[in-house]
Each structure stands twice: as structure tokens, then as C-alpha cells.
Design an enzyme around this catalytic site. Structure first.
Site, PDB file in Angstrom:
ATOM      1  N   GLN A  88      42.404  30.586 -86.979  1.00 49.47           N
ATOM      2  CA  GLN A  88      43.486  30.033 -87.810  1.00 49.47           C
ATOM      3  C   GLN A  88      43.134  28.620 -88.294  1.00 49.47           C
ATOM      4  O   GLN A  88      43.986  27.760 -88.444  1.00 49.47           O
ATOM      5  CB  GLN A  88      44.799  30.003 -87.019  1.00 49.47           C
ATOM      6  N   SER A  89      41.859  28.382 -88.559  1.00 48.77           N
ATOM      7  CA  SER A  89      41.360  27.061 -88.926  1.00 48.77           C
ATOM      8  C   SER A  89      41.932  26.561 -90.253  1.00 48.77           C
ATOM      9  O   SER A  89      41.809  27.224 -91.284  1.00 48.77           O
ATOM     10  CB  SER A  89      39.833  27.119 -89.014  1.00 48.77           C
ATOM     11  N   ASN A  90      42.526  25.366 -90.218  1.00 49.78           N
ATOM     12  CA  ASN A  90      42.974  24.712 -91.451  1.00 49.78           C
ATOM     13  C   ASN A  90      41.772  24.307 -92.299  1.00 49.78           C
ATOM     14  O   ASN A  90      41.809  24.374 -93.522  1.00 49.78           O
ATOM     15  CB  ASN A  90      43.818  23.486 -91.130  1.00 49.78           C
TER      16      ASN A  90
END
Length: 168
Positions: free
Chosen positions: A120-122
Site C-alpha cells: 500500500q505504498s504511497n
């Protein structure tokens, strides 16, 4: 956030793509940074961020030692809103770095970018969106605790898939 999931006409698609920020502008570091930056980026930067970002003064309460010191010294407290640099896809300080990295990728004739992060990396979401904005193909290597299962269609993963990222 308004999301349009439909077909564009060829003319609309051409008009939208002609506004892509694919031309780098020369970069000159601020005066306070010039002594620390030995080699400014030779390829300049792309104009991806909405700048300048807002600066808000924070009003302090009359309680607490921090507030007391600030008031005694007649200091003000401000927040620089770097979360406002872009929309949902590009918000935060990540876009500032991507302006330089993607300018370099385009100048060197690359057609893709590769980055790595959590599922879920920004950072990966911002990289994928910015890459697509300038015509580069995003490849995301996403770490997951459960590598045997499909990562799904939620949160940043949904957006990564919407912009056509190649996910590994």
C-alpha cells in the site's frame, strides 16, 4: 475526487495528453542551498507539483510549556502544507523528488520506471501516477506479507492498477 471511467474520443484524448508536463525546466537551487548542492540536476525538473503550497499559522493555546516559550520569545508557529502539492495521486513531498527523477528519465530516453515499496505504498502510487502523466510505463515491485495471495483492489493498489502499473 471525481473519477471518470469511460471512453474518451480521440480528440479529447489528444487534448488531454497535450497538457502532459513532459518538458523539463532549468533548475536553480535557492540561495540558501547553493553552498550545499555541488551539482544541480543537469536535466532540470518537470512541473508536476502545485506550487507554492500553502503556509498556515498555527494559533497556540495558553497552556503547556511549548506555548509558553513560544509566546515569551514572540515566535510564531507555521505549517507548510506539502500534502497539497498534488491531488490524491501525487500528494505529499514525494512529488518534489519525482520532478527531478522523471526529468532525468525522459532526458535519457527511458520508457519505463521501476520502484519498490510495500503493498500500500504511497511512494509507489505517486511514482505510478507521475510516470503515466509524463508517458512512462510504471513497474512496481510490491512487498507483501502474503506473497501467495492476490494483493487485491483496495487503497493504493486499486489506484496502481487503474493507471496500468505492472505489479510484481
Amino acid at each position: 475526487l471525481i473519477l471518470y471511467l469511460g471512453m474518451f474520443s480521440a480528440n479529447t484524448a489528444r487534448a488531454l495528453s497535450s497538457n502532459l508536463p513532459t518538458r523539463a525546466v532549468p533548475y536553480s537551487p535557492p540561495s540558501w542551498a547553493q553552498e550545499f548542492l555541488r551539482q544541480p540536476p543537469k536535466n532540470g525538473r518537470l512541473c508536476l507539483a502545485n506550487l507554492p503550497t500553502p503556509l498556515y499559522q498555527i494559533l497556540l493555546s495558553n497552556q503547556g510549556s511549548f506555548s509558553k516559550v513560544m509566546k515569551e520569545k514572540r515566535l510564531n508557529f507555521y505549517i507548510k502544507r506539502d500534502d497539497a502539492t498534488g491531488g490524491v495521486e501525487l500528494g505529499g513531498n514525494k512529488i518534489r523528488k519525482l520532478e527531478f527523477l522523471l526529468a532525468e528519465a525522459l532526458a535519457e530516453g527511458h520508457d519505463s520506471v521501476v520502484t519498490i515499496g510495500g503493498e500500500q505504498s504511497n511512494h509507489c502510487r505517486a511514482t505510478a501516477a507521475a510516470a503515466r502523466m509524463v508517458g512512462l510505463e510504471p513497474h512496481l515491485i510490491l512487498r507483501s506479507r502474503d506473497a501467495d495471495n492476490d494483493l487485491g483492489l483496495v487503497g493504493n493498489l486499486l489506484f496502481d492498477r487503474m493507471v496500468g502499473s505492472n505489479i510484481y
